[in-house]
Motif scaffolding. Structure first.
Motif, PDB file in Angstrom:
ATOM      1  N   LEU A 216      -4.539   5.917 -12.923  1.00  0.00           N
ATOM      2  CA  LEU A 216      -5.321   5.340 -11.832  1.00  0.00           C
ATOM      3  C   LEU A 216      -6.306   4.312 -12.377  1.00  0.00           C
ATOM      4  N   TRP A 217      -6.442   3.216 -11.679  1.00  0.00           N
ATOM      5  CA  TRP A 217      -7.432   2.195 -12.026  1.00  0.00           C
ATOM      6  C   TRP A 217      -8.584   2.173 -11.010  1.00  0.00           C
ATOM      7  N   MET A 218      -8.428   2.899  -9.929  1.00  0.00           N
ATOM      8  CA  MET A 218      -9.473   3.020  -8.908  1.00  0.00           C
ATOM      9  C   MET A 218      -9.377   4.421  -8.320  1.00  0.00           C
ATOM     10  N   SER A 219     -10.505   4.984  -7.963  1.00  0.00           N
ATOM     11  CA  SER A 219     -10.509   6.313  -7.344  1.00  0.00           C
ATOM     12  C   SER A 219      -9.668   6.285  -6.068  1.00  0.00           C
ATOM     13  N   PRO A 220      -8.758   7.236  -5.882  1.00  0.00           N
ATOM     14  CA  PRO A 220      -7.925   7.234  -4.676  1.00  0.00           C
ATOM     15  C   PRO A 220      -8.735   7.221  -3.387  1.00  0.00           C
ATOM     16  N   GLU A 221      -9.913   7.858  -3.408  1.00  0.00           N
ATOM     17  CA  GLU A 221     -10.748   7.916  -2.210  1.00  0.00           C
ATOM     18  C   GLU A 221     -11.285   6.546  -1.807  1.00  0.00           C
ATOM     19  N   LEU A 222     -11.215   5.574  -2.721  1.00  0.00           N
ATOM     20  CA  LEU A 222     -11.702   4.226  -2.440  1.00  0.00           C
ATOM     21  C   LEU A 222     -10.596   3.252  -2.047  1.00  0.00           C
ATOM     22  N   LEU A 223      -9.348   3.698  -2.105  1.00  0.00           N
ATOM     23  CA  LEU A 223      -8.245   2.809  -1.746  1.00  0.00           C
ATOM     24  C   LEU A 223      -8.293   2.461  -0.263  1.00  0.00           C
TER      25      LEU A 223
ATOM     26  N   GLU B 200       2.581   8.724   2.603  1.00  0.00           N
ATOM     27  CA  GLU B 200       3.930   8.191   2.476  1.00  0.00           C
ATOM     28  C   GLU B 200       4.213   7.640   1.083  1.00  0.00           C
ATOM     29  N   LEU B 201       3.194   7.172   0.388  1.00  0.00           N
ATOM     30  CA  LEU B 201       3.404   6.571  -0.924  1.00  0.00           C
ATOM     31  C   LEU B 201       3.568   7.646  -1.990  1.00  0.00           C
ATOM     32  N   SER B 202       4.424   7.387  -2.946  1.00  0.00           N
ATOM     33  CA  SER B 202       4.608   8.302  -4.067  1.00  0.00           C
ATOM     34  C   SER B 202       3.414   8.194  -5.015  1.00  0.00           C
ATOM     35  N   PRO B 203       3.212   9.181  -5.891  1.00  0.00           N
ATOM     36  CA  PRO B 203       2.129   9.069  -6.880  1.00  0.00           C
ATOM     37  C   PRO B 203       2.211   7.785  -7.697  1.00  0.00           C
ATOM     38  N   ALA B 204       3.426   7.375  -8.061  1.00  0.00           N
ATOM     39  CA  ALA B 204       3.577   6.131  -8.830  1.00  0.00           C
ATOM     40  C   ALA B 204       3.149   4.923  -8.008  1.00  0.00           C
ATOM     41  N   GLN B 205       3.502   4.900  -6.726  1.00  0.00           N
ATOM     42  CA  GLN B 205       3.100   3.783  -5.863  1.00  0.00           C
ATOM     43  C   GLN B 205       1.589   3.737  -5.675  1.00  0.00           C
ATOM     44  N   LEU B 206       0.963   4.911  -5.554  1.00  0.00           N
ATOM     45  CA  LEU B 206      -0.493   4.958  -5.408  1.00  0.00           C
ATOM     46  C   LEU B 206      -1.177   4.449  -6.677  1.00  0.00           C
ATOM     47  N   ARG B 207      -0.626   4.787  -7.829  1.00  0.00           N
ATOM     48  CA  ARG B 207      -1.213   4.287  -9.073  1.00  0.00           C
ATOM     49  C   ARG B 207      -1.082   2.764  -9.152  1.00  0.00           C
ATOM     50  N   THR B 208       0.066   2.241  -8.721  1.00  0.00           N
ATOM     51  CA  THR B 208       0.247   0.785  -8.714  1.00  0.00           C
ATOM     52  C   THR B 208      -0.727   0.123  -7.744  1.00  0.00           C
ATOM     53  N   LEU B 209      -0.867   0.709  -6.559  1.00  0.00           N
ATOM     54  CA  LEU B 209      -1.812   0.162  -5.588  1.00  0.00           C
ATOM     55  C   LEU B 209      -3.239   0.213  -6.141  1.00  0.00           C
ATOM     56  N   SER B 210      -3.575   1.311  -6.820  1.00  0.00           N
ATOM     57  CA  SER B 210      -4.928   1.428  -7.378  1.00  0.00           C
ATOM     58  C   SER B 210      -5.182   0.347  -8.422  1.00  0.00           C
ATOM     59  N   ARG B 211      -4.146  -0.030  -9.168  1.00  0.00           N
ATOM     60  CA  ARG B 211      -4.311  -1.079 -10.176  1.00  0.00           C
ATOM     61  C   ARG B 211      -4.678  -2.401  -9.519  1.00  0.00           C
ATOM     62  N   TRP B 212      -3.922  -2.774  -8.489  1.00  0.00           N
ATOM     63  CA  TRP B 212      -4.164  -4.082  -7.881  1.00  0.00           C
ATOM     64  C   TRP B 212      -5.404  -4.094  -6.990  1.00  0.00           C
ATOM     65  N   GLU B 213      -5.723  -2.975  -6.374  1.00  0.00           N
ATOM     66  CA  GLU B 213      -6.978  -2.932  -5.600  1.00  0.00           C
ATOM     67  C   GLU B 213      -8.187  -2.990  -6.533  1.00  0.00           C
ATOM     68  N   SER B 214      -8.048  -2.412  -7.714  1.00  0.00           N
ATOM     69  CA  SER B 214      -9.099  -2.524  -8.711  1.00  0.00           C
ATOM     70  C   SER B 214      -9.302  -3.985  -9.113  1.00  0.00           C
TER      71      SER B 214
ATOM     72  N   TYR C 259      -1.261  -5.914  -1.561  1.00  0.00           N
ATOM     73  CA  TYR C 259      -0.144  -5.120  -1.051  1.00  0.00           C
ATOM     74  C   TYR C 259       1.186  -5.698  -1.541  1.00  0.00           C
ATOM     75  N   ARG C 260       1.268  -7.023  -1.602  1.00  0.00           N
ATOM     76  CA  ARG C 260       2.489  -7.657  -2.121  1.00  0.00           C
ATOM     77  C   ARG C 260       2.697  -7.280  -3.587  1.00  0.00           C
ATOM     78  N   ASP C 261       1.640  -7.387  -4.396  1.00  0.00           N
ATOM     79  CA  ASP C 261       1.765  -7.072  -5.820  1.00  0.00           C
ATOM     80  C   ASP C 261       2.077  -5.594  -6.047  1.00  0.00           C
ATOM     81  N   ALA C 262       1.641  -4.751  -5.105  1.00  0.00           N
ATOM     82  CA  ALA C 262       1.913  -3.319  -5.210  1.00  0.00           C
ATOM     83  C   ALA C 262       3.302  -2.956  -4.678  1.00  0.00           C
TER      84      ALA C 262
END
Length: 314
Positions: free
Chosen positions: A61-68, A78-92, A268-271
């Motif tokens: 994780l690059w950002m706390s999930p609670e802040l996504l 709906e997102l898998s753990p891997a997708q959430l980690r990717t989203l956390s990277r780009w939201e960070s 969202y596109r990058d994720a």
């Protein structure tokens, strides 16, 4: 989340005719001395403080999930753990990019006012502020470029220009800076304490919060002082009511655009999430996200209500 440009403006305060400090100036001077001493004691060299690792693992994780931006919504499930980690990277990366753009603008505004008539009292602290914010912009930009290869462009919505009144311009500039800093600090505090995050992520957020706590204390006092002087200028209660409505509405729109900048279709596109613009629109109006926005903004809206800029409707 960036303070829009405004032209140079004049006085924050003017000494009394006999050069005796007013009561509010005496209190303000005491606060400024304390904050300047603390800034000196807390000083660090950002170019030697950070031990940048070669990379940050992308399976963390690059950002706390609670802040996504999808937290609390159906998408989170709906997102898998891997997708959430990717989203956390780009939201960070988006969050730090917003900091780069916001800091650039607030540096412009504060530098315009340092050592100008009426800003004699805060100018010494402005030097600490400017130096620290320049350091922040450097380490946020370094993180983005080193670990993501880019800084997201500034896509913030331009608000209509404020009235060409120097006292109003001063108030709005420092109110926007305070709003920006309080929103960012909400994220910093949580990520600095989140042991799920990489030490470099926690370090950046911890250092930023350390400095921003002083900047926010300064900003609250200065904004209150500027607001009180605007009210004192009003000829009657009807004029003050009109002023509250106009400036409260302006800052309300700034709060909205600041929150909306956290929802970036490019993220969202990058994720790998489809139709980022539609997703952004759907998330922004989701009840769980509306509640999250209120939580992020509660210190700011509470402060603006206490000093009388906002009424109970905000």
């Amino acid at each position: 989340m960036r303070p829009p440009n405004t032209p140079p403006a004049r006085a924050v305060s003017t000494p009394a005719a006999d050069d005796t400090p007013a009561a509010d100036d005496t209190e303000f001077r005491t606060l400024l001395d304390r904050l300047s001493d603390k800034a000196t004691a807390d000083y660090y060299n950002p170019f030697t403080t950070f031990d940048w690792p070669a990379s940050i693992p992308t399976d963390e994780l690059w950002m706390s999930p609670e802040l996504l931006s999808c937290h609390g919504t159906e998408l989170m499930d709906e997102l898998s753990p891997a997708q959430l980690r990717t989203l956390s990277r780009w939201e960070s990366v988006n969050f730090y990019s917003l900091n780069v753009h916001g800091i650039r603008e607030l540096l412009i505004e504060v530098t315009r006012r340092v050592h100008t008539p009426g800003f004699e009292l805060p100018s010494e602290f402005f030097h600490h502020f400017i130096g620290e914010e320049n350091d922040h912009m450097w380490f946020f930009a370094t993180f983005c470029l080193k670990y993501a290869g880019k800084i997201y462009p500034d896509r913030s919505v331009k608000l209509p220009e404020a009235p060409r009144d120097p006292d109003i311009e001063n108030f709005l500039v420092f109110a926007r800076i305070l709003i920006f800093e309080q929103i960012v600090d909400h994220y910093n505090v949580q990520m600095a304490a989140d042991r799920r995050l990489h030490p470099t992520v926690r370090h950046i957020n911890r250092l930023h919060h350390q400095d921003e706590s002083r900047h926010i204390a300064f900003g609250c006092r200065l904004v209150r002082l500027l607001w009180e002087r605007l009210l004192d200028r009003g000829p009657d209660e009807a004029a003050r009511h009109e002023l509250r409505g106009h400036l409260g509405g302006y800052l309300g729109r700034y709060l909205t655009t600041s929150i909306e900048s956290l929802y970036n279709p490019a993220v969202y596109r990058d994720a790998g999430l489809p139709d980022g613009f539609a997703l952004r629109k759907r998330l922004l109006v989701h009840p769980a996200r509306q509640a999250a926005h209120a939580k992020v903004l509660h210190k700011t809206t509470g402060f603006l209500q206490r000093i009388g800029v906002f009424d109970a409707r905000h």
